[in-house]
Design an enzyme around this catalytic site. Structure first.
Site, mmCIF file in Angstrom:
data_model
loop_
_atom_site.group_PDB
_atom_site.id
_atom_site.type_symbol
_atom_site.label_atom_id
_atom_site.label_comp_id
_atom_site.label_asym_id
_atom_site.label_seq_id
_atom_site.Cartn_x
_atom_site.Cartn_y
_atom_site.Cartn_z
ATOM 1 N N LYS A 76 -53.999 -56.834 27.462
ATOM 2 C CA LYS A 76 -52.684 -57.085 28.048
ATOM 3 C C LYS A 76 -52.867 -58.017 29.247
ATOM 4 O O LYS A 76 -53.848 -57.863 30.007
ATOM 5 C CB LYS A 76 -52.061 -55.750 28.485
ATOM 6 C CG LYS A 76 -50.653 -55.860 29.055
ATOM 7 C CD LYS A 76 -50.054 -54.485 29.335
ATOM 8 C CE LYS A 76 -48.652 -54.555 29.911
ATOM 9 N NZ LYS A 76 -48.047 -53.241 30.151
ATOM 10 N N SER A 151 -43.505 -52.268 28.135
ATOM 11 C CA SER A 151 -43.838 -53.635 28.468
ATOM 12 C C SER A 151 -45.047 -54.173 27.717
ATOM 13 O O SER A 151 -45.257 -55.374 27.691
ATOM 14 C CB SER A 151 -44.102 -53.751 29.968
ATOM 15 O OG SER A 151 -45.239 -52.971 30.325
ATOM 16 N N SER A 175 -44.865 -47.661 28.767
ATOM 17 C CA SER A 175 -45.180 -48.972 28.203
ATOM 18 C C SER A 175 -46.326 -49.029 27.208
ATOM 19 O O SER A 175 -46.537 -50.085 26.602
ATOM 20 C CB SER A 175 -45.463 -49.965 29.318
ATOM 21 O OG SER A 175 -44.250 -50.371 29.876
HETATM 22 N N1 GLN Z 1 -39.722 -49.457 30.806
HETATM 23 C C1 GLN Z 1 -40.146 -48.916 32.038
HETATM 24 C C2 GLN Z 1 -39.822 -49.889 33.143
HETATM 25 O O1 GLN Z 1 -39.187 -50.838 32.863
HETATM 26 C C3 GLN Z 1 -41.611 -48.606 31.996
HETATM 27 C C4 GLN Z 1 -42.464 -49.790 32.057
HETATM 28 C C5 GLN Z 1 -43.927 -49.484 32.057
HETATM 29 O O2 GLN Z 1 -44.345 -48.398 31.654
HETATM 30 N N2 GLN Z 1 -44.700 -50.423 32.567
HETATM 31 O O3 GLN Z 1 -40.191 -49.736 34.251
#
Ligand code: GLN
Length: 485
Positions: A76, A151, A175
């Site tokens: 990532k 994400s 995410s």
């Molecule tokens: N969707 C959540 C956010 O927007 C979690 C994102 C994540 O786990 N990095 O913060």
């Protein structure tokens, strides 16, 4: 080969049926073909990958192979990777070539894995659909009109389309698990502190945790064994003896007590997700597990608490991006203050700015007690709920997401609706517990459905065992999108 487990790939490499350079080329060629449509990768560097693969081949030839020697792995783009562009999905870092490796990256290198490229992601890991990336949205390989989740959406799309055997991801509020669910993968978020955050670009430091995304629980166990471990450079890294997360994989499930939180099975879960999850639970019962109802009474407050705590930490973490030392600097400005304003104004996207504003607000004098402090108290209540629930069960199960992958654009103009797509995953981060998503069937539009497993602290090995036994009895995790076969 493209659908092979890490074990299969490792054996093929050890027996010299294929070289790491050949295996990497196979995936690089697939990436070149599929990436224009999927946008799963931000950086692809054939020469760098092949140079590393050739080194792995030399070690295999010399009989010095590390456990996962020569297997390609995508990172990532939140992980600093020496000599590679590391953008975190942002214009702010679009020109940043990392001078060092994140702890996770160096552990993966030490295990012999070859860096296959850097995957696309929501900007600074803020999002649930991979639509906030400066580098454009990622498409779901099961249906390119839909999102892959976020994400870690690039990582999920890459593994689902078999452009990479496995990938690293990070999970602050879901995410790893949410995109794994929406793309039909197995993903694991470890107990907070098990995987070092050194060199992992910070979003919300008390929640961020790196972990593996792969096809199976067995692959996740191998990867987690390689990436976890104490690191003095992260003050929240836990100094515990190294673990072999494969050690319990085969254990039978007879007598396993599965807790089903009644709050997870109420309204809000789509009918197709519910029936796939129910069918998975029936499979567990056939394997000798029993299910008991448990309650997480404060879990309904997890999304509001998270959207105070995570932005608060993000507003602090992101203050380092000032256009001075590295990253984006506005081309024109009048003085220093104007340079800061313009660099940050132009360098960050809308979602990141929204979070910085919320974070600065909830931390400000006069609002701190009303928002931040309250959210921290809720966080404690949520952790307590889990502690009580684990008195009655060994593992908790439920859906990973309320619905299957939604259409690109469906929620991008409604932040609150977008935030609610993590309703089942966020409480786990607030409590610091380990969680997983495993594929358990298909729903509307033949899209994958994920089953969420939540373990008690440091119960990753048990959780992986519970996932693995299910995967021995089912083949959802081996299915792949048609066009990529
Ligand atoms: N969707 C959540 C956010 O927007 C979690 C994102 C994540 O786990 N990095 O913060």
């Amino acid at each position: 080969m493209i659908n092979g487990s890490l074990k299969t790939l490792s054996e093929a490499l050890a027996k010299k049926k294929i070289s790491s350079a050949e295996l990497s080329t196979l995936f690089l060629d697939r990436m070149a073909r599929a990436n224009p449509a999927l946008n799963a990768f931000i950086s692809i560097d054939r020469e760098k990958t092949l140079a590393q693969a050739r080194q792995a081949d030399l070690r295999i030839a010399a009989g010095q192979a590390a456990p996962l020697e020569g297997i390609p792995l995508a990172h990532k783009d939140i992980f600093c990777t020496e000599g590679w562009l590391t953008t975190c999905g942002s214009r702010m870092l679009a020109n940043f070539v990392s001078p060092y490796d994140a702890h996770v990256v160096s552990r993966m290198k030490a295990a012999g894995l070859v860096t296959l490229g850097k995957t696309n992601m929501d900007e600074f890991a803020m999002g649930s659909s991979n639509e906030t990336s400066f580098f454009g949205p990622v498409k779901n390989p099961w249906d390119t009109s839909r999102v892959p989740g976020g994400s870690s959406g690039g990582a999920a799309a890459a593994v689902a389309a078999r452009l990479a055997p496995a990938a690293t991801g990070t999970d602050t509020g879901g995410s790893i698990r949410q995109p794994a669910a929406l793309c039909g993968l197995t993903g694991l978020k470890p107990t907070y502190g098990v995987v070092s955050r050194y060199g992992m670009i910070a979003f919300a430091s008390s929640l961020d945790q790196g972990g593996p995304m792969a096809k199976s629980a067995e692959d996740c166990a191998l990867l987690l064994s390689a990436m976890s471990g104490f690191d003095a450079r992260d003050s929240t890294s836990l100094d515990r003896p190294p673990e072999d997360y494969c050690r319990e994989l085969e254990k039978p499930l007879a007598g396993l007590k599965i807790g089903l939180p009644k709050e997870f099975f109420g309204e809000g879960m789509a009918a197709d997700v519910r029936s796939a999850v129910e069918e998975a639970l029936a499979e567990y019962r056939r394997a000798g597990a029993v299910t008991v109802e448990v309650s997480l009474p404060n879990s309904g407050l997890s999304v509001p608490a998270y959207y105070v705590i995570a932005p608060a930490e993000a507003s602090s973490n992101l203050s380092r991006f000032d256009g001075v030392r590295y990253g984006y600097r506005a081309p024109e400005y009048t003085d220093l203050a104007d340079m800061y304003c313009k660099s940050r104004g132009q360098g960050f996207g809308a979602e990141v700015k929204r979070r910085i504003l919320i974070g600065a607000y909830v931390l400000s004098h006069g609002y701190y007690d009303a928002y931040y402090l309250q959210a921290q108290k809720i966080r404690r209540l949520i952790a307590n709920d889990f502690a009580l629930a684990f008195r009655h069960c060994d593992i908790i199960m439920g859906p990973t997401t309320p619905s299957v992958a939604f259409a690109v654009g469906a929620k991008s103009n409604n932040p609150v609706e977008m935030y609610l797509s993590d309703i089942y995953t966020i409480a786990v981060n607030l409590a610091g517990l380990p969680g997983m998503s495993i594929p358990c069937g298909f729903g509307e539009g033949k899209m994958p459905v994920g089953l969420q497993l939540i373990g008690n602290y440091f119960e990753e090995a048990r959780m992986l065992n519970v996932a693995h036994r299910y995967q021995l009895a089912t083949d959802w995790h081996m299915r792949m999108p048609e066009e990529t076969i």
